[in-house]
Design an enzyme around this catalytic site. Structure first.
Site, PDB file in Angstrom:
ATOM      1  N   SER A 138       0.858  -1.190   0.000  1.00 15.64           N
ATOM      2  CA  SER A 138       0.000   0.000   0.000  1.00 15.64           C
ATOM      3  C   SER A 138       0.887   1.232   0.000  1.00 15.64           C
ATOM      4  O   SER A 138       2.078   1.157   0.329  1.00 15.64           O
ATOM      5  CB  SER A 138      -0.855  -0.013   1.278  1.00 15.64           C
ATOM      6  OG  SER A 138      -1.561   1.191   1.425  1.00 15.64           O
ATOM      7  N   TYR A 151      -2.380  -0.631  10.881  1.00 18.27           N
ATOM      8  CA  TYR A 151      -2.517  -0.961   9.449  1.00 18.27           C
ATOM      9  C   TYR A 151      -1.239  -0.571   8.715  1.00 18.27           C
ATOM     10  O   TYR A 151      -0.649  -1.373   7.985  1.00 18.27           O
ATOM     11  CB  TYR A 151      -3.724  -0.234   8.835  1.00 18.27           C
ATOM     12  CG  TYR A 151      -3.874  -0.492   7.342  1.00 18.27           C
ATOM     13  CD1 TYR A 151      -4.368  -1.707   6.877  1.00 18.27           C
ATOM     14  CD2 TYR A 151      -3.496   0.472   6.406  1.00 18.27           C
ATOM     15  CE1 TYR A 151      -4.492  -1.960   5.513  1.00 18.27           C
ATOM     16  CE2 TYR A 151      -3.620   0.222   5.037  1.00 18.27           C
ATOM     17  CZ  TYR A 151      -4.121  -0.984   4.598  1.00 18.27           C
ATOM     18  OH  TYR A 151      -4.241  -1.241   3.245  1.00 18.27           O
ATOM     19  N   LYS A 155       1.612  -2.910   6.860  1.00 18.61           N
ATOM     20  CA  LYS A 155       1.923  -2.776   5.429  1.00 18.61           C
ATOM     21  C   LYS A 155       3.399  -2.423   5.207  1.00 18.61           C
ATOM     22  O   LYS A 155       3.987  -2.830   4.201  1.00 18.61           O
ATOM     23  CB  LYS A 155       0.992  -1.739   4.783  1.00 18.61           C
ATOM     24  CG  LYS A 155      -0.452  -2.226   4.649  1.00 18.61           C
ATOM     25  CD  LYS A 155      -0.587  -3.382   3.658  1.00 18.61           C
ATOM     26  CE  LYS A 155      -2.014  -3.841   3.475  1.00 18.61           C
ATOM     27  NZ  LYS A 155      -2.160  -4.928   2.495  1.00 18.61           N
TER      28      LYS A 155
HETATM   29  N1  LIG Z   1      -8.807  -0.332  -1.369  1.00 12.46           N
HETATM   30  C1  LIG Z   1      -7.762   0.428  -1.092  1.00 12.46           C
HETATM   31  O1  LIG Z   1      -7.846   1.675  -1.040  1.00 12.46           O
HETATM   32  C2  LIG Z   1      -6.411  -0.211  -0.878  1.00 12.46           C
HETATM   33  C3  LIG Z   1      -5.268   0.583  -0.960  1.00 12.46           C
HETATM   34  C4  LIG Z   1      -4.025  -0.005  -0.751  1.00 12.46           C
HETATM   35  C5  LIG Z   1      -3.918  -1.356  -0.485  1.00 12.46           C
HETATM   36  N2  LIG Z   1      -5.057  -2.107  -0.406  1.00 12.46           N
HETATM   37  C6  LIG Z   1      -4.883  -3.522  -0.094  1.00 12.46           C
HETATM   38  O2  LIG Z   1      -5.437  -4.308  -1.135  1.00 12.46           O
HETATM   39  C7  LIG Z   1      -5.920  -5.551  -0.617  1.00 12.46           C
HETATM   40  C8  LIG Z   1      -7.370  -5.734  -1.056  1.00 12.46           C
HETATM   41  O3  LIG Z   1      -8.123  -4.648  -0.555  1.00 12.46           O
HETATM   42  P1  LIG Z   1      -9.578  -4.293  -1.065  1.00 12.46           P
HETATM   43  O4  LIG Z   1      -9.767  -2.849  -0.793  1.00 12.46           O
HETATM   44  O5  LIG Z   1      -9.784  -4.840  -2.428  1.00 12.46           O
HETATM   45  O6  LIG Z   1     -10.452  -5.105   0.005  1.00 12.46           O
HETATM   46  P2  LIG Z   1     -11.969  -5.588  -0.019  1.00 12.46           P
HETATM   47  O7  LIG Z   1     -12.735  -5.025  -1.144  1.00 12.46           O
HETATM   48  O8  LIG Z   1     -12.444  -5.394   1.382  1.00 12.46           O
HETATM   49  O9  LIG Z   1     -11.799  -7.154  -0.295  1.00 12.46           O
HETATM   50  C9  LIG Z   1     -11.028  -7.924   0.558  1.00 12.46           C
HETATM   51  C10 LIG Z   1     -11.003  -9.354   0.057  1.00 12.46           C
HETATM   52  O10 LIG Z   1     -10.177 -10.120   0.942  1.00 12.46           O
HETATM   53  C11 LIG Z   1     -10.974 -11.109   1.584  1.00 12.46           C
HETATM   54  N3  LIG Z   1     -10.488 -11.244   2.956  1.00 12.46           N
HETATM   55  C12 LIG Z   1     -10.493 -10.320   3.932  1.00 12.46           C
HETATM   56  N4  LIG Z   1     -10.006 -10.850   5.069  1.00 12.46           N
HETATM   57  C13 LIG Z   1      -9.696 -12.137   4.780  1.00 12.46           C
HETATM   58  C14 LIG Z   1      -9.183 -13.223   5.537  1.00 12.46           C
HETATM   59  N5  LIG Z   1      -8.906 -13.092   6.840  1.00 12.46           N
HETATM   60  N6  LIG Z   1      -8.988 -14.413   4.927  1.00 12.46           N
HETATM   61  C15 LIG Z   1      -9.296 -14.565   3.615  1.00 12.46           C
HETATM   62  N7  LIG Z   1      -9.785 -13.598   2.851  1.00 12.46           N
HETATM   63  C16 LIG Z   1      -9.989 -12.399   3.440  1.00 12.46           C
HETATM   64  C17 LIG Z   1     -12.425 -10.622   1.475  1.00 12.46           C
HETATM   65  O11 LIG Z   1     -13.387 -11.666   1.527  1.00 12.46           O
HETATM   66  P3  LIG Z   1     -14.034 -12.165   2.927  1.00 12.46           P
HETATM   67  O12 LIG Z   1     -14.421 -10.939   3.689  1.00 12.46           O
HETATM   68  O13 LIG Z   1     -15.167 -13.035   2.528  1.00 12.46           O
HETATM   69  O14 LIG Z   1     -12.954 -12.954   3.621  1.00 12.46           O
HETATM   70  C18 LIG Z   1     -12.376  -9.984   0.082  1.00 12.46           C
HETATM   71  O15 LIG Z   1     -12.472 -10.970  -0.920  1.00 12.46           O
HETATM   72  C19 LIG Z   1      -5.727  -5.474   0.896  1.00 12.46           C
HETATM   73  O16 LIG Z   1      -4.538  -6.128   1.254  1.00 12.46           O
HETATM   74  C20 LIG Z   1      -5.614  -3.977   1.153  1.00 12.46           C
HETATM   75  O17 LIG Z   1      -4.894  -3.681   2.318  1.00 12.46           O
HETATM   76  C21 LIG Z   1      -6.295  -1.580  -0.604  1.00 12.46           C
END
Ligand SMILES: NC(=O)c1ccc[n+]([C@@H]2O[C@H](COP(=O)([O-])OP(=O)(O)OC[C@H]3O[C@@H](n4cnc5c(N)ncnc54)[C@H](OP(=O)(O)O)[C@@H]3O)[C@@H](O)[C@H]2O)c1
Length: 233
Positions: A138, A151, A155
């Site tokens: 991130s 968080y 990261k």
């Molecule tokens: N969105 C942003 O702004 C952003 C920015 C930088 C980095 N990121 C990183 O990108 C990644 C994805 O983020 P996102 O925003 O796409 O998240 P999201 O839309 O909340 O989706 C998260 C996914 O991970 C799964 N998940 C969550 N906890 C889990 C666990 N303990 N075991 C297995 N699966 C799990 C969720 O399904 P279930 O809930 O069914 O388990 C879902 O499929 C993360 O690592 C996040 O930190 C996101």
């Protein structure tokens, strides 16, 4: 190709699954909620009839479940060509006021998940002398900010994991890429009052991961840094 994506039922993970499914690859997708996982599988297999989605319910914050998942992948002869360590959760917080155990909980899902799954799969990947590992870090891996707390700490640690792995894997033909996105529209942002034009789309991240996976064996993209056009929120 076998493409393993953790946290693939929503958001960035789902967008990456969609991108690789379009080429008719086998996608191994995990998440905790099976209903969402099967919905995603049906959606992708209808959209791309030549792809195969293998869904698996896994809580990536549990070391035992992660190790079992790794074994299941290898037992089914699904040695990864691409592994995307994407599962993670965003919790705002501050070191001085977070509740006790918050760091441990956050590190379990954002760091140990990637560490243990990668370790389970590496022997088979090293024997194959090929593969590409993407770690979903991130902007919070690069820059501290108010309300970053555990968080951001988790990261930073995941980026450290990614960089160490990159050094280790050089002689084995295995590529390692740290992906550092800024704010990206996903379930993590649900309820937040944000102009969708102000933040990136999950597909933007998927496009870059896909492009980085297409280089010759002689080249690796070590870091992908993406920000909203108007900068960080
Ligand atoms: N969105 C942003 O702004 C952003 C920015 C930088 C980095 N990121 C990183 O990108 C990644 C994805 O983020 P996102 O925003 O796409 O998240 P999201 O839309 O909340 O989706 C998260 C996914 O991970 C799964 N998940 C969550 N906890 C889990 C666990 N303990 N075991 C297995 N699966 C799990 C969720 O399904 P279930 O809930 O069914 O388990 C879902 O499929 C993360 O690592 C996040 O930190 C996101």
């Amino acid at each position: 190709m076998n493409v393993i994506i953790t946290g693939a039922s929503k958001g960035i993970g789902k967008a990456i699954a969609d991108k690789f499914a379009a080429d008719g690859n086998t996608i191994v997708a995990c998440a905790r909620n099976e209903v969402d996982l099967y919905k995603m599988m049906e959606e992708l297999q209808t959209k791309y009839p030549t792809c195969l989605v293998r869904p698996r319910k896994v809580d990536m914050s549990s070391m035992a479940e992660v190790k079992e998942f790794g074994k299941w992948i290898l037992d089914h002869n699904l040695v990864p060509d691409i592994l995307v360590n994407n599962a993670g959760q965003f919790y705002p917080g501050s070191v001085h006021s977070e509740e006790e155990g918050f760091l441990e909980k956050t590190i379990e899902v954002n760091l140990y998940s990637a560490y243990h799954l990668t370790r389970a799969l590496l022997p088979a990947m090293m024997a194959a002398q090929k593969g590409h590992i993407f770690n979903m870090c991130s902007i919070a891996s690069l820059q501290a900010y108010a309300n970053g707390g555990s968080y951001s700490i988790s990261k930073f640690a995941l980026l450290g994991f990614s960089k160490n792995l990159r050094e280790e894997m050089k002689p084995y033909g295995i590529k390692v890429t740290a992906v550092c996105p800024g704010a990206t529209m996903s379930a993590s942002w649900e309820g937040a009052d944000i102009d969708p034009k102000r933040i990136m789309e999950a597909n933007d991240i998927a496009e870059m991961v896909y492009a980085a996976s297409k280089l010759s064996p002689m080249a690796v993209v070590e870091d992908i840094i993406l920000r909203p056009q108007l900068g960080d929120l």
